[in-house]
Scaffold this active site. Structure first.
Site, PDB file in Angstrom:
ATOM      1  N   GLN A  25      57.260 102.946  21.954  1.00  4.14           N
ATOM      2  CA  GLN A  25      56.373 102.097  22.957  1.00  4.14           C
ATOM      3  C   GLN A  25      56.991 100.911  23.210  1.00  4.14           C
ATOM      4  O   GLN A  25      57.254 100.743  24.591  1.00  4.14           O
ATOM      5  CB  GLN A  25      55.144 101.751  22.245  1.00  4.14           C
ATOM      6  N   GLU A  70      54.715 110.420  21.213  1.00  4.65           N
ATOM      7  CA  GLU A  70      53.414 110.669  21.827  1.00  4.65           C
ATOM      8  C   GLU A  70      53.248 110.554  23.139  1.00  4.65           C
ATOM      9  O   GLU A  70      54.082 109.502  23.741  1.00  4.65           O
ATOM     10  CB  GLU A  70      52.497 110.147  21.046  1.00  4.65           C
ATOM     11  N   GLY A 106      57.350 103.809  13.981  1.00  2.00           N
ATOM     12  CA  GLY A 106      57.905 104.831  13.384  1.00  2.00           C
ATOM     13  C   GLY A 106      58.637 105.448  14.281  1.00  2.00           C
ATOM     14  O   GLY A 106      59.971 105.879  13.904  1.00  2.00           O
ATOM     15  N   THR A 107      58.434 105.474  15.746  1.00  2.00           N
ATOM     16  CA  THR A 107      59.430 106.263  16.689  1.00  2.00           C
ATOM     17  C   THR A 107      60.592 105.268  17.011  1.00  2.00           C
ATOM     18  O   THR A 107      61.838 105.864  16.569  1.00  2.00           O
ATOM     19  CB  THR A 107      58.687 106.493  17.984  1.00  2.00           C
ATOM     20  N   THR A 127      52.145  94.082  13.276  1.00  2.00           N
ATOM     21  CA  THR A 127      51.426  94.984  13.859  1.00  2.00           C
ATOM     22  C   THR A 127      51.216  96.207  13.128  1.00  2.00           C
ATOM     23  O   THR A 127      50.473  97.110  13.197  1.00  2.00           O
ATOM     24  CB  THR A 127      52.147  95.692  15.320  1.00  2.00           C
ATOM     25  N   ASN A 187      58.424  89.380  18.876  1.00  2.00           N
ATOM     26  CA  ASN A 187      57.364  89.057  19.719  1.00  2.00           C
ATOM     27  C   ASN A 187      57.028  87.572  19.500  1.00  2.00           C
ATOM     28  O   ASN A 187      56.478  86.809  20.618  1.00  2.00           O
ATOM     29  CB  ASN A 187      56.266  89.803  19.463  1.00  2.00           C
ATOM     30  N   ASN A 241      57.476  91.260  28.187  1.00  2.00           N
ATOM     31  CA  ASN A 241      58.681  92.036  28.592  1.00  2.00           C
ATOM     32  C   ASN A 241      59.400  91.610  29.768  1.00  2.00           C
ATOM     33  O   ASN A 241      60.753  91.787  29.958  1.00  2.00           O
ATOM     34  CB  ASN A 241      58.104  93.410  28.871  1.00  2.00           C
ATOM     35  N   GLU A 278      83.598  93.669  26.512  1.00  2.00           N
ATOM     36  CA  GLU A 278      83.950  92.279  26.098  1.00  2.00           C
ATOM     37  C   GLU A 278      82.933  91.805  25.349  1.00  2.00           C
ATOM     38  O   GLU A 278      83.435  90.974  24.480  1.00  2.00           O
ATOM     39  CB  GLU A 278      84.009  91.649  27.501  1.00  2.00           C
TER      40      GLU A 278
END
Length: 450
Positions: free
Chosen positions: A11, A71, A144-145, A179, A206, A228, A254
């Site tokens: 995500q 997912e 996890g991903t 999180t 974050n 973001n 470089e």
């Protein structure tokens, strides 16, 4: 050409990716459907964007990127979003069930089923390049991903494209904001492979970026898209020299040459200046000297750690916009005289500068102001070790009781992997301590791995 392939995993990787591609498109005048309006092409250098976009016969521009998640929900947002026509459907790979914040699921059970498909897509992208320079890998190590599949993909990329450099943009767990409960496990297990399989890793967190948004942009409650967009400015500044021309261009290889003194010590701090809201920008003239010194402010760092507690080993300043080398040299000279900014004694010069004439672009209606010039700093400082020691101590608290370990073992991991990864990180902390120590004489630690 010097193409780069971006790999967005999980995500966090995908959402940062969305912000980046939105910005790249604006910078190159590419519309959300991949077309470039006819009148633009006359003034543009045709090859400017080919590092990041490939062109089809019909004149459509396709990002050299791949989005992977276990997912579908996050990738479905890309599939239905504004930029749905930009990406080739095969570049968006999603599985059926997620990694459930579990490194072992991302790395062993579920990630294993999808990784060959991903590598196949990456191979297609790579075959489409004339001179592939390297990979930009975006992921977070708390989930996890991002942690599990992220490290699996990195390991496989090392095998298949051994010589190509890999830059990681990695979101690390924040000190206060968490999180998931098992973040420390995932981070330690994942950093274990980041150590081996990335050449330069740029750390983000974050909480640090929240604080920058609150403080500098006056956003009361920043959301992920605010964060973001700020991160995408940093990444765009780094890659600007691959995509536009300037006085001092810097290419991906470089970075590692200039920033990485020893193979393991490749975790970087990043900062960006000026971060300023449109309301204020109108009233301020931001000189090169000012933005340079604010890039060195501890509060500007995009990961929670205080560079005053460590020493800088090397530092890369990427300017863009209305900047000339004379101003840069003056600004750097000023920084060198500051007592608060300390370099290790074995690296007296320590600065790599890049200048790019393309002024920073901002997303219309976003929070950042349009400015004439900006700087992005990537620095290798020994204070990064704070990030690791924080995660390590949280890991130790849980692992002492073997809390939650059964979820990992149940997915086919062995308990030995935990202690192996933890020992590797303990060694990393030690490495940083040694590098920071006075008197740079090492006992034969110098065999390079390249």
């Amino acid at each position: 050409m010097r193409e780069c392939i971006s790999v967005h995993i999980g995500q966090a990787g995908i959402q940062v990716g969305n912000a980046c591609w939105e910005l790249y498109c604006l910078e190159h005048g590419i519309q959300p459907d991949g077309q470039v309006p006819g009148d633009k092409t006359a003034g543009h250098h045709d090859d400017a964007f080919s590092t990041f976009f490939s062109q089809t016969g019909a004149g459509k521009h396709v990002p050299r990127a791949i989005f992977v998640d276990l997912e579908p929900t996050v990738i479905d947002e890309v599939r239905t979003g504004t930029y749905r026509q930009l990406f080739h459907p095969e570049q968006l790979i999603s599985g059926k069930e997620d990694a459930a914040n579990n490194f072992a699921r991302g790395h062993y059970t579920i990630g294993k089923e999808i990784v060959d498909l991903c590598l196949d897509r990456i191979r297609k992208l790579a075959d489409n390049c004339t001179g592939l320079q390297g990979f930009l890998v975006f992921n977070a190590v708390g989930g996890g991903t991002g942690s599990g599949l992220g490290s699996l993909l990195l390991e496989r990329l090392s095998v298949e494209y051994g010589k190509k450099s890999k830059l990681g943009f990695t979101v690390y767990p924040s000190p206060q904001v968490s999180t998931s409960v098992v973040e420390p496990y995932n981070s330690v297990l994942s950093t274990h492979s980041l150590l081996e399989h990335t050449d330069v890793s740029i750390l983000l967190d974050n909480e640090a970026i929240y604080d920058i948004c609150r403080r500098s942009l006056d956003i009361e409650r920043p959301n992920y898209s605010n964060l973001n967009r700020l991160v995408s400015q940093v990444i765009s500044s780094l890659t600007a020299s691959l995509r536009f021309d300037g006085a001092l261009n810097v290419d991906v290889n470089e970075f590692q040459t200039n920033l990485v003194p020893y193979p393991r010590i490749h975790f970087m701090l990043s900062s960006y200046a000026p971060v300023i809201s449109s309301a204020k920008a109108f009233h301020e003239q931001l000189s090169v000297a000012e933005i340079t010194s604010s890039a060195f402010e501890p509060a500007s760092m995009m990961v929670k750690c205080d560079p005053r507690h460590g020493k800088y080993m090397a530092c890369c300043l990427m300017y863009r916009g209305d900047v000339v080398p004379k101003d840069v040299n003056a600004a750097v000279a000023t920084i060198k005289t500051k007592r608060t900014i300390q370099f290790v004694d074995w690296c007296p010069t320590g600065f790599k500068c890049g200048i790019n004439y393309q002024a920073p672009t901002v997303v219309p209606g976003a929070d950042l102001a349009k400015v004439q010039r900006a700087v992005c700093m990537i620095s290798n400082s020994t204070s990064v070790v704070e990030v690791f020691s924080r995660i390590n101590s949280k890991f130790d608290l849980m692992y002492a009781k073997r809390a939650f370990v059964h979820w990992y073992v149940g997915e086919g991991m062995e308990e030995g992997e935990f202690s192996e990864a933890r020992e590797d990180l303990a060694a990393l902390e030690k490495d940083y301590e040694e590098v920071a120590a006075e008197g740079g004489s090492d006992d034969g630690d110098e065999e390079e791995e390249y």
